[in-house]
Write an enzyme that holds these catalytic residues in place. Structure first.
Site, PDB file in Angstrom:
ATOM      1  CD  GLU A  78     -40.555   1.881 126.655  1.00  0.00           C
ATOM      2  OE1 GLU A  78     -40.294   3.207 126.543  1.00  0.00           O
ATOM      3  OE2 GLU A  78     -40.051   1.282 127.810  1.00  0.00           O
ATOM      4  CB  CYS A 119     -31.566   4.699 123.249  1.00  0.00           C
ATOM      5  SG  CYS A 119     -32.147   5.059 124.863  1.00  0.00           S
ATOM      6  NE  ARG A 137     -36.262  -1.451 129.373  1.00  0.00           N
ATOM      7  CZ  ARG A 137     -37.730  -1.422 129.414  1.00  0.00           C
ATOM      8  NH1 ARG A 137     -37.969  -2.667 130.079  1.00  0.00           N
ATOM      9  NH2 ARG A 137     -38.320  -0.578 128.872  1.00  0.00           N
ATOM     10  CG  HIS A 159     -31.307   9.019 121.015  1.00  0.00           C
ATOM     11  ND1 HIS A 159     -32.123   8.034 120.540  1.00  0.00           N
ATOM     12  CD2 HIS A 159     -31.507   8.877 122.512  1.00  0.00           C
ATOM     13  CE1 HIS A 159     -32.983   7.664 121.523  1.00  0.00           C
ATOM     14  NE2 HIS A 159     -32.497   8.014 122.836  1.00  0.00           N
ATOM     15  CD  GLU A 167     -31.157   8.574 117.095  1.00  0.00           C
ATOM     16  OE1 GLU A 167     -30.080   8.291 117.418  1.00  0.00           O
ATOM     17  OE2 GLU A 167     -32.367   8.342 117.926  1.00  0.00           O
TER      18      GLU A 167
HETATM   19  N1  GLN Z   1     -36.354   3.694 128.362  1.00  0.00           N
HETATM   20  C1  GLN Z   1     -36.341   3.140 126.929  1.00  0.00           C
HETATM   21  C2  GLN Z   1     -35.994   1.584 127.140  1.00  0.00           C
HETATM   22  O1  GLN Z   1     -36.089   1.014 128.196  1.00  0.00           O
HETATM   23  C3  GLN Z   1     -35.247   3.470 126.068  1.00  0.00           C
HETATM   24  C4  GLN Z   1     -35.366   4.897 125.716  1.00  0.00           C
HETATM   25  C5  GLN Z   1     -35.177   5.374 124.575  1.00  0.00           C
HETATM   26  O2  GLN Z   1     -34.777   4.457 123.396  1.00  0.00           O
HETATM   27  N2  GLN Z   1     -34.818   6.712 124.198  1.00  0.00           N
HETATM   28  O3  GLN Z   1     -36.633   0.840 126.242  1.00  0.00           O
END
Ligand code: GLN
Length: 202
Positions: free
Chosen positions: A54, A85, A114, A183, A185
């Site tokens: 997040e 992300c 986002r 992702h 990873e």
């Molecule tokens: N939605 C998240 C954000 O805005 C990111 C999601 C993720 O890293 N899988 O920070």
């Protein structure tokens, strides 16, 4: 020996730790992953990984610990960096799809939107053609992912997907910085992590 600092405040830290070790084995490079929680943990880092999670949480914690300024300094100083992300959101100079301010690194000439794919497609997988990788397509795993909605300066898109008939950019590169909406990873495919190690050795 390549020392890789993995920002370890929140999110997919263990997965990146595993993948960067595996990438090192496959490349025949000795990798020393360091879990970075405070500024001094970046000392001597040859590469940096900023995981998903997040971005608001990572940003707030990084600011509080002083890691945010130290990271920015290292990245602008040329330390190769992979952000995935939420990590990619941290790297963008401009954000969209977000309310109010959140602490970011603001090091790449891109706009990150986002949660671009919205509720209906919060999570999905799709094969990607990535400009700088050889071989088969890369499996892109998207989880409440951002998209790169604007590029300027020396930032360039390196992979995109088709959404409702138009191309949406999901990978941005600039100098030694790599930002992915998806992702890597969470796959068994270490090519993006290997690419980061090659940049670190160069
Ligand atoms: N939605 C998240 C954000 O805005 C990111 C999601 C993720 O890293 N899988 O920070």
């Amino acid at each position: 020996m390549v020392r890789v600092a993995i920002v370890a405040l929140q999110g997919g830290v263990a997965e990146h730790h595993h993948m960067i070790r595996l990438a090192g084995e496959r490349l025949g490079v000795q990798v020393e992953p360091v879990l970075a929680k405070k500024p001094a943990d970046l000392d001597g880092a040859d590469a940096i990984i900023i995981p998903g999670g997040e971005s608001t949480t990572i940003g707030i914690l990084a600011k509080r610990t002083g890691l945010l300024d130290r990271l920015r300094e290292a990245i602008l100083g040329g330390t190769p960096t992979l952000g995935t992300c939420a990590g990619a959101i941290m790297m963008a100079k401009r954000l969209a799809g977000t309310r109010g301010e959140q602490p970011i690194l603001a090091v790449m000439d891109v706009e990150a939107h986002r949660n671009y794919f919205g509720r209906q497609r919060e999570s999905f997988e799709v094969d990607l053609d990535i400009d700088f990788l050889e071989g088969p397509p890369f499996r892109g795993i998207f989880i409440r992912a951002p998209a790169f909605t604007d590029f300027w300066g020396s930032a360039k898109p390196a992979a995109s997907i088709e959404v409702n008939g138009s191309r949406v950019h999901v990978l941005a590169v600039q100098d030694a910085m790599i930002a992915t909406s998806f992702h890597p990873e969470l796959t068994g495919d270490t090519r993006i992590h290997e690419y980061l190690l090659r940049l670190a050795k160069a």
